[in-house]
Enzyme design. Structure first.
Site, PDB file in Angstrom:
ATOM      1  N   GLU A  98       1.869  -0.948  19.380  1.00 25.17           N
ATOM      2  CA  GLU A  98       1.099  -0.097  20.279  1.00 25.17           C
ATOM      3  C   GLU A  98       1.822   0.206  21.588  1.00 25.17           C
ATOM      4  OE1 GLU A  98       0.004  -4.364  20.892  1.00 25.17           O
ATOM      5  OE2 GLU A  98       0.025  -3.078  19.145  1.00 25.17           O
ATOM      6  N   ASP A 108      -0.004   0.499   9.597  1.00 20.76           N
ATOM      7  CA  ASP A 108      -0.538  -0.855   9.498  1.00 20.76           C
ATOM      8  C   ASP A 108      -0.966  -1.076   8.054  1.00 20.76           C
ATOM      9  OD1 ASP A 108      -1.815  -3.275   9.787  1.00 20.76           O
ATOM     10  OD2 ASP A 108      -3.490  -2.489  10.928  1.00 20.76           O
ATOM     11  N   ASN A 111      -4.962  -4.711   5.746  1.00 22.48           N
ATOM     12  CA  ASN A 111      -6.198  -5.075   5.072  1.00 22.48           C
ATOM     13  C   ASN A 111      -6.739  -3.874   4.298  1.00 22.48           C
ATOM     14  OD1 ASN A 111      -9.057  -5.875   4.667  1.00 22.48           O
ATOM     15  ND2 ASN A 111      -8.544  -7.523   6.073  1.00 22.48           N
ATOM     16  N   GLN A 125      -2.543  -8.142  14.094  1.00 24.72           N
ATOM     17  CA  GLN A 125      -2.173  -6.768  14.438  1.00 24.72           C
ATOM     18  C   GLN A 125      -3.333  -5.770  14.361  1.00 24.72           C
ATOM     19  OE1 GLN A 125       0.930  -5.112  12.026  1.00 24.72           O
ATOM     20  NE2 GLN A 125       0.780  -3.103  12.966  1.00 24.72           N
ATOM     21  N   GLU A 126      -3.985  -5.669  13.211  1.00 24.47           N
ATOM     22  CA  GLU A 126      -5.029  -4.657  13.052  1.00 24.47           C
ATOM     23  C   GLU A 126      -6.228  -4.945  13.946  1.00 24.47           C
ATOM     24  OE1 GLU A 126      -7.270  -2.187   9.528  1.00 24.47           O
ATOM     25  OE2 GLU A 126      -6.108  -3.946   9.000  1.00 24.47           O
ATOM     26  N   GLU A 127      -6.645  -6.193  14.004  1.00 25.42           N
ATOM     27  CA  GLU A 127      -7.796  -6.548  14.819  1.00 25.42           C
ATOM     28  C   GLU A 127      -7.518  -6.313  16.306  1.00 25.42           C
ATOM     29  OE1 GLU A 127      -8.111  -8.764  10.982  1.00 25.42           O
ATOM     30  OE2 GLU A 127      -6.512  -8.480  12.429  1.00 25.42           O
TER      31      GLU A 127
END
Length: 165
Positions: A98, A108, A111, A125-127
């Site tokens: 980011e 990404d 998930n 990363q995603e969260e």
């Protein structure tokens, strides 16, 4: 077109104004969305009730302005059938995704559920991305889990905060 819950393997596109995103996030914050059949419909958690257990109140305040957000979920075979050559790209091994230019494609693969564990205990990363770009959470309302041949493209999500650690 329009905001609707998609079926697996269904292509579509949605344009969401920040006012709508703000309203959706407020409903999520106050846990107003029905949760019945979300799992059966392969949809991630959307209400903030689980997040309330793990994160302080101050971190849940989500400032928004009025820019539009673009979300695209292309046809499942679009990439394999495309004859368009890919543009040159660079891969970075250092730094946070980011923190790189906003004019680049960021990917990404974390998930099958958009947002992963963003509204649960998840903190990778995603969260993290969903917490610093809270507009992304709106997609969790109507985008089902992805199969191996599916992808979701989100354009225009604004970064509202930073993190450390």
């Amino acid at each position: 077109m329009g905001l609707r819950i998609l079926d697996p393997q269904e292509a579509g596109i949605a344009f969401l104004r920040q006012e709508l995103i703000g309203a959706l996030l407020a409903c999520s914050f106050f846990c107003l969305f029905p949760v019945t059949n979300r799992g059966a419909n392969h949809l991630p958690t959307i209400n903030f009730d689980k997040l309330f257990i793990y994160v302080s109140f101050e971190r849940k305040v989500l400032p928004l302005d009025s820019r539009p957000l673009f979300i695209s979920y292309p046809d499942a075979d679009a990439w394999s059938k495309s004859a368009v050559p890919l543009c040159p790209f660079e891969a970075y091994s250092l730094g946070s995704i980011e923190d790189h230019s906003t004019d680049v494609l960021q990917v990404d693969f974390a998930n099958k559920y958009i947002g992963g564990g963003a509204l649960h205990r998840g903190c990778v990363q995603e969260e993290i991305r969903f917490m610093i770009n809270p507009e992304l959470i709106a997609g969790m309302l109507f985008l089902p889990s992805m199969a191996d041949n599916e992808a979701i493209e989100i354009v225009g999500a604004k970064r509202f905060s930073d993190y450390n650690g």
